[in-house]
Design a protein around this motif. Sequence first.
Motif, PDB file in Angstrom:
ATOM      1  N   PHE A  27       1.161  26.090   1.768  1.00 56.69           N
ATOM      2  CA  PHE A  27      -0.062  26.602   1.317  1.00 56.69           C
ATOM      3  C   PHE A  27      -1.249  26.112   1.981  1.00 56.69           C
ATOM      4  CE2 PHE A  27       2.703  28.384  -1.791  1.00 56.69           C
ATOM      5  CZ  PHE A  27       2.225  29.537  -2.145  1.00 56.69           C
ATOM      6  N   MET A  28      -2.483  26.774   1.931  1.00 61.18           N
ATOM      7  CA  MET A  28      -3.643  26.378   2.478  1.00 61.18           C
ATOM      8  C   MET A  28      -4.471  26.319   1.232  1.00 61.18           C
ATOM      9  SD  MET A  28      -4.310  27.970   6.125  1.00 61.18           S
ATOM     10  CE  MET A  28      -5.805  27.085   6.342  1.00 61.18           C
ATOM     11  N   PRO A  29      -5.750  25.654   1.333  1.00 58.69           N
ATOM     12  CA  PRO A  29      -6.761  26.090   0.301  1.00 58.69           C
ATOM     13  C   PRO A  29      -7.062  27.503   0.057  1.00 58.69           C
ATOM     14  CG  PRO A  29      -7.294  24.060   1.282  1.00 58.69           C
ATOM     15  CD  PRO A  29      -6.364  24.657   2.229  1.00 58.69           C
ATOM     16  N   GLY A  30      -7.725  27.844  -0.667  1.00 59.63           N
ATOM     17  CA  GLY A  30      -8.447  29.026  -1.089  1.00 59.63           C
ATOM     18  C   GLY A  30      -9.655  29.117  -0.312  1.00 59.63           C
ATOM     19  N   GLY A  31     -10.278  30.304   0.252  1.00 57.53           N
ATOM     20  CA  GLY A  31     -11.475  30.326   0.772  1.00 57.53           C
ATOM     21  C   GLY A  31     -11.369  30.276   2.193  1.00 57.53           C
ATOM     22  N   VAL A  32     -10.248  30.206   2.964  1.00 57.05           N
ATOM     23  CA  VAL A  32     -10.185  30.007   4.336  1.00 57.05           C
ATOM     24  C   VAL A  32     -10.253  31.427   5.154  1.00 57.05           C
ATOM     25  CG1 VAL A  32      -8.813  27.846   4.435  1.00 57.05           C
ATOM     26  CG2 VAL A  32      -7.703  30.103   4.447  1.00 57.05           C
ATOM     27  N   THR A  33     -10.365  31.471   6.160  1.00 51.77           N
ATOM     28  CA  THR A  33     -10.408  32.852   7.116  1.00 51.77           C
ATOM     29  C   THR A  33      -9.008  33.477   7.284  1.00 51.77           C
ATOM     30  OG1 THR A  33     -10.773  32.017   9.210  1.00 51.77           O
ATOM     31  CG2 THR A  33     -12.800  32.141   7.761  1.00 51.77           C
ATOM     32  N   ALA A  34      -9.090  34.570   7.712  1.00 49.28           N
ATOM     33  CA  ALA A  34      -8.045  35.375   7.867  1.00 49.28           C
ATOM     34  C   ALA A  34      -7.482  34.549   9.394  1.00 49.28           C
ATOM     35  CB  ALA A  34      -7.879  36.842   8.069  1.00 49.28           C
TER      36      ALA A  34
ATOM     37  N   ALA B 197       2.329  24.277 -17.671  1.00 49.49           N
ATOM     38  CA  ALA B 197       1.452  23.229 -17.839  1.00 49.49           C
ATOM     39  C   ALA B 197      -0.070  23.458 -17.500  1.00 49.49           C
ATOM     40  CB  ALA B 197       1.728  21.955 -17.155  1.00 49.49           C
ATOM     41  N   LYS B 198      -0.872  23.189 -18.393  1.00 51.32           N
ATOM     42  CA  LYS B 198      -2.415  23.548 -18.095  1.00 51.32           C
ATOM     43  C   LYS B 198      -2.738  22.484 -16.844  1.00 51.32           C
ATOM     44  CE  LYS B 198      -6.850  24.427 -20.149  1.00 51.32           C
ATOM     45  NZ  LYS B 198      -7.525  24.569 -21.523  1.00 51.32           N
ATOM     46  N   LEU B 199      -3.140  22.801 -15.773  1.00 47.14           N
ATOM     47  CA  LEU B 199      -3.205  22.078 -14.746  1.00 47.14           C
ATOM     48  C   LEU B 199      -4.372  22.144 -13.835  1.00 47.14           C
ATOM     49  CD1 LEU B 199       0.441  22.402 -13.130  1.00 47.14           C
ATOM     50  CD2 LEU B 199      -0.464  20.621 -14.566  1.00 47.14           C
ATOM     51  N   GLY B 200      -5.223  22.923 -14.206  1.00 49.02           N
ATOM     52  CA  GLY B 200      -6.673  23.421 -13.669  1.00 49.02           C
ATOM     53  C   GLY B 200      -6.469  24.105 -12.312  1.00 49.02           C
ATOM     54  N   TYR B 201      -5.520  24.604 -11.932  1.00 46.69           N
ATOM     55  CA  TYR B 201      -5.428  25.551 -10.880  1.00 46.69           C
ATOM     56  C   TYR B 201      -4.523  26.709 -11.186  1.00 46.69           C
ATOM     57  CZ  TYR B 201      -0.800  24.452  -9.019  1.00 46.69           C
ATOM     58  OH  TYR B 201       0.682  24.359  -8.878  1.00 46.69           O
ATOM     59  N   LYS B 202      -4.647  27.926 -10.703  1.00 43.59           N
ATOM     60  CA  LYS B 202      -3.666  28.971 -10.618  1.00 43.59           C
ATOM     61  C   LYS B 202      -3.071  29.139  -9.365  1.00 43.59           C
ATOM     62  CE  LYS B 202      -6.599  31.994 -11.827  1.00 43.59           C
ATOM     63  NZ  LYS B 202      -8.001  31.265 -11.784  1.00 43.59           N
ATOM     64  N   TRP B 203      -2.044  29.811  -9.354  1.00 40.86           N
ATOM     65  CA  TRP B 203      -1.224  29.747  -7.918  1.00 40.86           C
ATOM     66  C   TRP B 203      -2.250  30.453  -6.938  1.00 40.86           C
ATOM     67  CZ3 TRP B 203       0.158  33.802  -4.573  1.00 40.86           C
ATOM     68  CH2 TRP B 203       0.350  34.913  -5.241  1.00 40.86           C
ATOM     69  N   ASP B 204      -2.705  31.610  -7.437  1.00 40.96           N
ATOM     70  CA  ASP B 204      -3.598  32.233  -6.265  1.00 40.96           C
ATOM     71  C   ASP B 204      -4.947  31.696  -5.876  1.00 40.96           C
ATOM     72  OD1 ASP B 204      -4.435  33.124  -8.715  1.00 40.96           O
ATOM     73  OD2 ASP B 204      -4.236  35.038  -8.337  1.00 40.96           O
ATOM     74  N   ASP B 205      -5.214  30.485  -6.560  1.00 38.08           N
ATOM     75  CA  ASP B 205      -6.518  29.557  -5.992  1.00 38.08           C
ATOM     76  C   ASP B 205      -5.948  29.053  -4.820  1.00 38.08           C
ATOM     77  OD1 ASP B 205      -7.904  30.080  -8.436  1.00 38.08           O
ATOM     78  OD2 ASP B 205      -7.008  28.235  -9.346  1.00 38.08           O
TER      79      ASP B 205
ATOM     80  N   PRO C 127      -9.912  24.364   6.444  1.00 34.35           N
ATOM     81  CA  PRO C 127      -8.694  24.577   7.091  1.00 34.35           C
ATOM     82  C   PRO C 127      -7.836  23.470   7.938  1.00 34.35           C
ATOM     83  CG  PRO C 127     -10.672  25.023   8.670  1.00 34.35           C
ATOM     84  CD  PRO C 127     -10.978  24.278   7.217  1.00 34.35           C
ATOM     85  N   TYR C 128      -8.187  22.444   7.538  1.00 30.61           N
ATOM     86  CA  TYR C 128      -7.707  21.108   7.885  1.00 30.61           C
ATOM     87  C   TYR C 128      -6.603  20.687   6.701  1.00 30.61           C
ATOM     88  CZ  TYR C 128     -11.090  21.734  11.703  1.00 30.61           C
ATOM     89  OH  TYR C 128     -11.733  22.226  12.523  1.00 30.61           O
ATOM     90  N   THR C 129      -6.350  21.148   5.830  1.00 33.46           N
ATOM     91  CA  THR C 129      -5.419  20.959   4.822  1.00 33.46           C
ATOM     92  C   THR C 129      -4.518  21.876   4.508  1.00 33.46           C
ATOM     93  OG1 THR C 129      -7.359  19.607   3.514  1.00 33.46           O
ATOM     94  CG2 THR C 129      -5.350  19.890   2.299  1.00 33.46           C
TER      95      THR C 129
ATOM     96  N   LEU D 125      -3.476  20.256  -6.718  1.00 36.17           N
ATOM     97  CA  LEU D 125      -5.109  20.121  -7.110  1.00 36.17           C
ATOM     98  C   LEU D 125      -5.810  19.746  -6.120  1.00 36.17           C
ATOM     99  CD1 LEU D 125      -4.395  18.694 -10.770  1.00 36.17           C
ATOM    100  CD2 LEU D 125      -5.778  20.971 -10.427  1.00 36.17           C
ATOM    101  N   ASP D 126      -5.445  18.704  -5.320  1.00 33.16           N
ATOM    102  CA  ASP D 126      -6.137  18.355  -4.119  1.00 33.16           C
ATOM    103  C   ASP D 126      -6.361  19.268  -3.368  1.00 33.16           C
ATOM    104  OD1 ASP D 126      -6.297  15.668  -5.177  1.00 33.16           O
ATOM    105  OD2 ASP D 126      -5.408  14.668  -3.394  1.00 33.16           O
ATOM    106  N   VAL D 127      -5.607  20.227  -2.946  1.00 32.87           N
ATOM    107  CA  VAL D 127      -5.450  21.348  -2.162  1.00 32.87           C
ATOM    108  C   VAL D 127      -6.831  22.363  -2.830  1.00 32.87           C
ATOM    109  CG1 VAL D 127      -4.441  23.162  -0.924  1.00 32.87           C
ATOM    110  CG2 VAL D 127      -3.342  21.051  -1.025  1.00 32.87           C
ATOM    111  N   LYS D 128      -6.640  22.499  -3.999  1.00 32.24           N
ATOM    112  CA  LYS D 128      -7.538  23.320  -4.808  1.00 32.24           C
ATOM    113  C   LYS D 128      -8.930  23.046  -4.499  1.00 32.24           C
ATOM    114  CE  LYS D 128      -9.415  25.319  -8.723  1.00 32.24           C
ATOM    115  NZ  LYS D 128      -9.551  25.507 -10.319  1.00 32.24           N
ATOM    116  N   MET D 129      -9.009  21.542  -4.446  1.00 33.39           N
ATOM    117  CA  MET D 129     -10.581  20.881  -4.164  1.00 33.39           C
ATOM    118  C   MET D 129     -10.845  21.145  -2.783  1.00 33.39           C
ATOM    119  SD  MET D 129     -11.345  20.194  -7.348  1.00 33.39           S
ATOM    120  CE  MET D 129     -12.813  19.351  -6.963  1.00 33.39           C
ATOM    121  N   ALA D 130     -10.081  21.214  -2.025  1.00 33.08           N
ATOM    122  CA  ALA D 130     -10.451  21.362  -0.460  1.00 33.08           C
ATOM    123  C   ALA D 130     -10.839  22.766  -0.083  1.00 33.08           C
ATOM    124  CB  ALA D 130      -9.137  20.847   0.297  1.00 33.08           C
ATOM    125  N   GLN D 131     -11.277  23.483  -1.176  1.00 32.05           N
ATOM    126  CA  GLN D 131     -11.504  24.811  -0.943  1.00 32.05           C
ATOM    127  C   GLN D 131     -12.192  25.184   0.261  1.00 32.05           C
ATOM    128  OE1 GLN D 131     -11.187  27.566  -2.925  1.00 32.05           O
ATOM    129  NE2 GLN D 131     -12.649  29.176  -2.388  1.00 32.05           N
TER     130      GLN D 131
END
Length: 340
Positions: free
Chosen positions: A272-279, A114-122, A97-99, A88-94
Amino acid sequence: MRMPSKLLRRGAALFACTATAALAALPSHAAEAWHPTKNVTLIVAAGAGGGTDQLARLIQSIITRHKLMTVPTVVQNKGGGNGAEGFLDVKMAQGSPYTLIVGTNNEYLLPLVAKLGYKWDDLTPVAAVAQDDFILWGPANSPFKNVQEYLAAVKANPSKYPMGGSQSKDVDQTLTMLINKVEGTKFVYIPFKSGGEASIQLAGGHIASNTNNPSEGLSQWKAGQIKPWCVFSKERMVYTEKVTATQAWSDVPTCVSQGLKIDEYRFPRTVFMPGGVTAAQRQYYVDLLKKVTQTPEFKEYLKHGALVPTFLAGDQFKAYIQSDLARVEPIFKEAGWLRK
């Protein structure tokens, strides 16, 4: 004959435009060569001291020792909810590139149960850097000559032969349920806090078997308290150095060769990294982790834990995740674990 100045100026302008267009068509390596300029945080999706924590700290030490980055790395343990806290912390770091987060298949299996507030592909898959084999362990003084004799006894009296493992609704219990499905057994599963504790309970005679990684049963095997019945792999393990006086990991037969109808069961060690990072940002860490896995320290880590040498990134890693999900979802559904 001198060319008129107007024609010279026109020719120079045309040349400049052509050259600029040609340069623009070339790949801009400078633009793609991203690298971190401040501290990088390695979040651990587990508590301190376990296998995931050990891997994260090994990655950190290799990066530092071999000077693979020009910025420091910081390790943080966030293992609440079987690792959900960290994800969840990593999702919030959308977009950051430093996480990064070090985990297993819990990144993409936890949201199933479990309902966790994130999906794996987030999150952004970076790499799987190794895989853990699973072994069916039994007591060293077992009266059963082989796996099939043991399974027959379990079918006849399930309550007499409980199976132990680490955690509930996790990989150990999933494998136990898979054995029940393909073999028609009805194992009673007893969860413990860790694989290490499950091995201690097996050595003490409190359970009849467990599904565990090689490293988590190593001490008890060396002490002559438990024995590996078989490994859930298509081929035998590659490590030929003797672990006991007479056996190496490579001497452990595969479960499928013993008539147990599961040809392979493993789980990956993932980053894994947060979503929204560049290639380019993702590729930087793919390249970094590839260098990490090629060091002598990492190869010794694989050997010590009898891990499966693996490196998956990009489409290969995504395909692995999809395949793993396709395998376990029917099991979770049958068990009533899938969240609604």
